[in-house]
Design a protein around this motif. Structure first.
Motif, mmCIF file in Angstrom:
data_model
loop_
_atom_site.group_PDB
_atom_site.id
_atom_site.type_symbol
_atom_site.label_atom_id
_atom_site.label_comp_id
_atom_site.label_asym_id
_atom_site.label_seq_id
_atom_site.Cartn_x
_atom_site.Cartn_y
_atom_site.Cartn_z
ATOM 1 N N THR A 114 0.814 -1.219 0.000
ATOM 2 C CA THR A 114 0.000 0.000 0.000
ATOM 3 C C THR A 114 0.845 1.264 0.000
ATOM 4 O O THR A 114 0.374 2.321 -0.426
ATOM 5 C CB THR A 114 -0.940 0.042 1.219
ATOM 6 O OG1 THR A 114 -0.161 0.015 2.427
ATOM 7 C CG2 THR A 114 -1.891 -1.146 1.206
ATOM 8 N N GLY A 115 2.095 1.167 0.475
ATOM 9 C CA GLY A 115 2.958 2.340 0.572
ATOM 10 C C GLY A 115 3.977 2.426 -0.542
ATOM 11 O O GLY A 115 3.853 3.239 -1.471
ATOM 12 N N LEU A 116 4.982 1.565 -0.507
ATOM 13 C CA LEU A 116 6.076 1.653 -1.477
ATOM 14 C C LEU A 116 5.640 1.260 -2.882
ATOM 15 O O LEU A 116 5.924 1.968 -3.851
ATOM 16 C CB LEU A 116 7.247 0.776 -1.020
ATOM 17 C CG LEU A 116 8.491 0.783 -1.912
ATOM 18 C CD1 LEU A 116 9.031 2.196 -2.103
ATOM 19 C CD2 LEU A 116 9.566 -0.131 -1.323
ATOM 20 N N VAL A 117 4.940 0.141 -3.012
ATOM 21 C CA VAL A 117 4.534 -0.314 -4.348
ATOM 22 C C VAL A 117 3.557 0.668 -4.989
ATOM 23 O O VAL A 117 3.673 0.990 -6.184
ATOM 24 C CB VAL A 117 3.925 -1.731 -4.285
ATOM 25 C CG1 VAL A 117 3.314 -2.114 -5.636
ATOM 26 C CG2 VAL A 117 4.994 -2.747 -3.900
ATOM 27 N N SER A 118 2.611 1.180 -4.215
ATOM 28 C CA SER A 118 1.651 2.121 -4.796
ATOM 29 C C SER A 118 2.340 3.412 -5.222
ATOM 30 O O SER A 118 2.030 3.969 -6.283
ATOM 31 C CB SER A 118 0.517 2.411 -3.809
ATOM 32 O OG SER A 118 0.968 3.175 -2.709
ATOM 33 N N THR A 119 3.283 3.899 -4.418
ATOM 34 C CA THR A 119 4.027 5.111 -4.784
ATOM 35 C C THR A 119 4.869 4.864 -6.030
ATOM 36 O O THR A 119 4.907 5.693 -6.955
ATOM 37 C CB THR A 119 4.926 5.548 -3.612
ATOM 38 O OG1 THR A 119 4.100 5.882 -2.491
ATOM 39 C CG2 THR A 119 5.766 6.760 -3.980
ATOM 40 N N TRP A 120 5.541 3.725 -6.067
ATOM 41 C CA TRP A 120 6.350 3.317 -7.223
ATOM 42 C C TRP A 120 5.488 3.315 -8.486
ATOM 43 O O TRP A 120 5.850 3.913 -9.510
ATOM 44 C CB TRP A 120 6.912 1.924 -6.922
ATOM 45 C CG TRP A 120 7.674 1.232 -8.010
ATOM 46 C CD1 TRP A 120 7.199 0.758 -9.195
ATOM 47 C CD2 TRP A 120 9.079 0.903 -7.993
ATOM 48 N NE1 TRP A 120 8.197 0.146 -9.910
ATOM 49 C CE2 TRP A 120 9.355 0.219 -9.196
ATOM 50 C CE3 TRP A 120 10.095 1.101 -7.066
ATOM 51 C CZ2 TRP A 120 10.638 -0.261 -9.499
ATOM 52 C CZ3 TRP A 120 11.366 0.622 -7.373
ATOM 53 C CH2 TRP A 120 11.636 -0.043 -8.572
ATOM 54 N N ASN A 121 4.348 2.630 -8.415
ATOM 55 C CA ASN A 121 3.486 2.501 -9.585
ATOM 56 C C ASN A 121 2.903 3.837 -10.019
ATOM 57 O O ASN A 121 2.870 4.145 -11.217
ATOM 58 C CB ASN A 121 2.352 1.515 -9.296
ATOM 59 C CG ASN A 121 2.808 0.070 -9.308
ATOM 60 O OD1 ASN A 121 3.833 -0.262 -9.898
ATOM 61 N ND2 ASN A 121 2.052 -0.794 -8.655
ATOM 62 N N LYS A 159 8.485 3.617 4.795
ATOM 63 C CA LYS A 159 8.633 5.058 4.598
ATOM 64 C C LYS A 159 10.074 5.423 4.222
ATOM 65 O O LYS A 159 10.298 6.321 3.394
ATOM 66 C CB LYS A 159 8.201 5.815 5.855
ATOM 67 C CG LYS A 159 6.696 5.872 6.061
ATOM 68 C CD LYS A 159 5.996 6.615 4.927
ATOM 69 C CE LYS A 159 4.539 6.902 5.227
ATOM 70 N NZ LYS A 159 3.871 7.631 4.115
ATOM 71 N N GLU A 160 11.043 4.747 4.810
ATOM 72 C CA GLU A 160 12.435 4.992 4.423
ATOM 73 C C GLU A 160 12.710 4.467 3.016
ATOM 74 O O GLU A 160 13.519 5.035 2.277
ATOM 75 C CB GLU A 160 13.384 4.372 5.437
ATOM 76 C CG GLU A 160 13.474 5.136 6.746
ATOM 77 C CD GLU A 160 14.009 6.549 6.551
ATOM 78 O OE1 GLU A 160 15.248 6.724 6.484
ATOM 79 O OE2 GLU A 160 13.190 7.490 6.461
ATOM 80 N N GLY A 161 12.029 3.393 2.634
ATOM 81 C CA GLY A 161 12.138 2.912 1.261
ATOM 82 C C GLY A 161 11.632 3.937 0.264
ATOM 83 O O GLY A 161 12.236 4.150 -0.798
ATOM 84 N N ILE A 162 10.537 4.599 0.601
ATOM 85 C CA ILE A 162 10.002 5.660 -0.263
ATOM 86 C C ILE A 162 10.991 6.812 -0.349
ATOM 87 O O ILE A 162 11.178 7.409 -1.421
ATOM 88 C CB ILE A 162 8.629 6.128 0.258
ATOM 89 C CG1 ILE A 162 7.595 5.001 0.127
ATOM 90 C CG2 ILE A 162 8.149 7.368 -0.498
ATOM 91 C CD1 ILE A 162 6.258 5.296 0.785
ATOM 92 N N ARG A 163 11.655 7.121 0.760
ATOM 93 C CA ARG A 163 12.665 8.196 0.737
ATOM 94 C C ARG A 163 13.818 7.835 -0.195
ATOM 95 O O ARG A 163 14.352 8.695 -0.903
ATOM 96 C CB ARG A 163 13.190 8.470 2.145
ATOM 97 C CG ARG A 163 12.211 9.237 3.001
ATOM 98 C CD ARG A 163 12.875 10.213 3.938
ATOM 99 N NE ARG A 163 13.969 9.669 4.695
ATOM 100 C CZ ARG A 163 15.066 10.358 5.033
ATOM 101 N NH1 ARG A 163 15.209 11.611 4.664
ATOM 102 N NH2 ARG A 163 16.009 9.802 5.748
#
Length: 256
Positions: A114-121, A159-163
């Motif tokens: 829901t966090g990293l994959v959705s932001t990536w996509n 969240k750090e992965g998104i950063r």
């Protein structure tokens, strides 16, 4: 002139919390909106509020972990408005805090999807529409990740992965005049209220939940304190800012 007049913003996680108040402020500032969330009832409530502010609003309820539905949502948003200018990635599932040893892989995977994959996509799906005209992407990190707050192992890791991701994308897409930044809000009153309501038997106070005290003596307000910074990062006032992390936390984290 309103600051986002003739602009279109795509906002994920718009049904509540920060997503709701960012959507409302953007509507007040003249933006067309394409908003999504898994919670259809609350999403439609936000749609109604934003339309009452004079905004055109395209709202779609779906699970962002569904690759095809997320891609379709971006395409439909661009088709409806002729393109779009701003992407705000707010969606992520977050659980009440519990120790790392009590985390399981399902909890980690939920935050990851829901966090990293959705932001990536969402960034990938948006690129074809921003490549030739430029635009603004605002992602969300958290002091829980930077500071390693107890009880938030899965959430903090993602969240750090998104950063890490946004810094790479900022470097690669700068030549296309696409600004990519990240905002790390501190504790906001809505979040604290939701946590305490979820655990009434614990009688926990905000500090026990991991919410750090601020140097200005109060926690943040989603509409008055956080959303205006998202607005700034969405306007031409921030055109020379990219690849940066903004801690909007009342001084809870101060870097020397």
């Amino acid at each position: 002139m309103k600051r986002l007049e003739n602009k279109t913003a795509v906002i994920t996680g718009a049904a509540g919390g920060l997503g709701k108040y960012v959507s409302i402020l953007f509507a007040e500032e003249g933006a067309n909106l394409a908003i999504c969330d898994v919670n259809e009832e609350k999403l439609l409530e936000v749609k109604e509020i934003c339309e009452s502010k004079g905004a055109k609003v395209f709202a779609k309820a779906f699970d962002l972990t569904n690759f095809n539905k997320a891609n379709t949502f971006v395409d439909e948003s661009a088709t409806k408005y002729g393109n779009f200018d701003i992407l705000v990635n707010l969606a992520i599932a977050i659980k009440t805090p519990h120790s790392f040893m009590d985390h399981d892989l399902a909890t980690l995977d939920e935050s990851y999807q829901t966090g990293l994959v959705s932001t990536w996509n969402m960034m990938k799906f948006s690129f074809p529409y921003l490549q030739n005209k430029g635009g603004k992407i605002i992602n969300f990190g958290s002091g829980a990740g930077y500071n390693g707050e107890e009880g938030y192992a899965a959430y903090a890791a993602i969240k750090e992965g998104i950063r890490g991701l946004y810094r790479v994308v900022a470097r690669e897409w700068g030549k296309y005049n696409i600004n990519v930044n990240i905002l790390c809000p501190g504790a906001i009153t809505d979040s604290i209220k939701n946590y305490l309501e979820a655990m009434p038997e614990s009688n926990l106070d905000p500090k026990i939940l991991g919410f750090k005290e601020t140097v200005i003596g109060r926690y943040g307000d989603a509409y008055e304190d956080i959303a205006p910074v998202v607005l700034f990062l969405s306007t031409e006032d921030s055109r020379h800012i990219t690849g940066q992390t903004f801690y909007v936390d009342g001084g809870a984290i101060i870097n020397a």
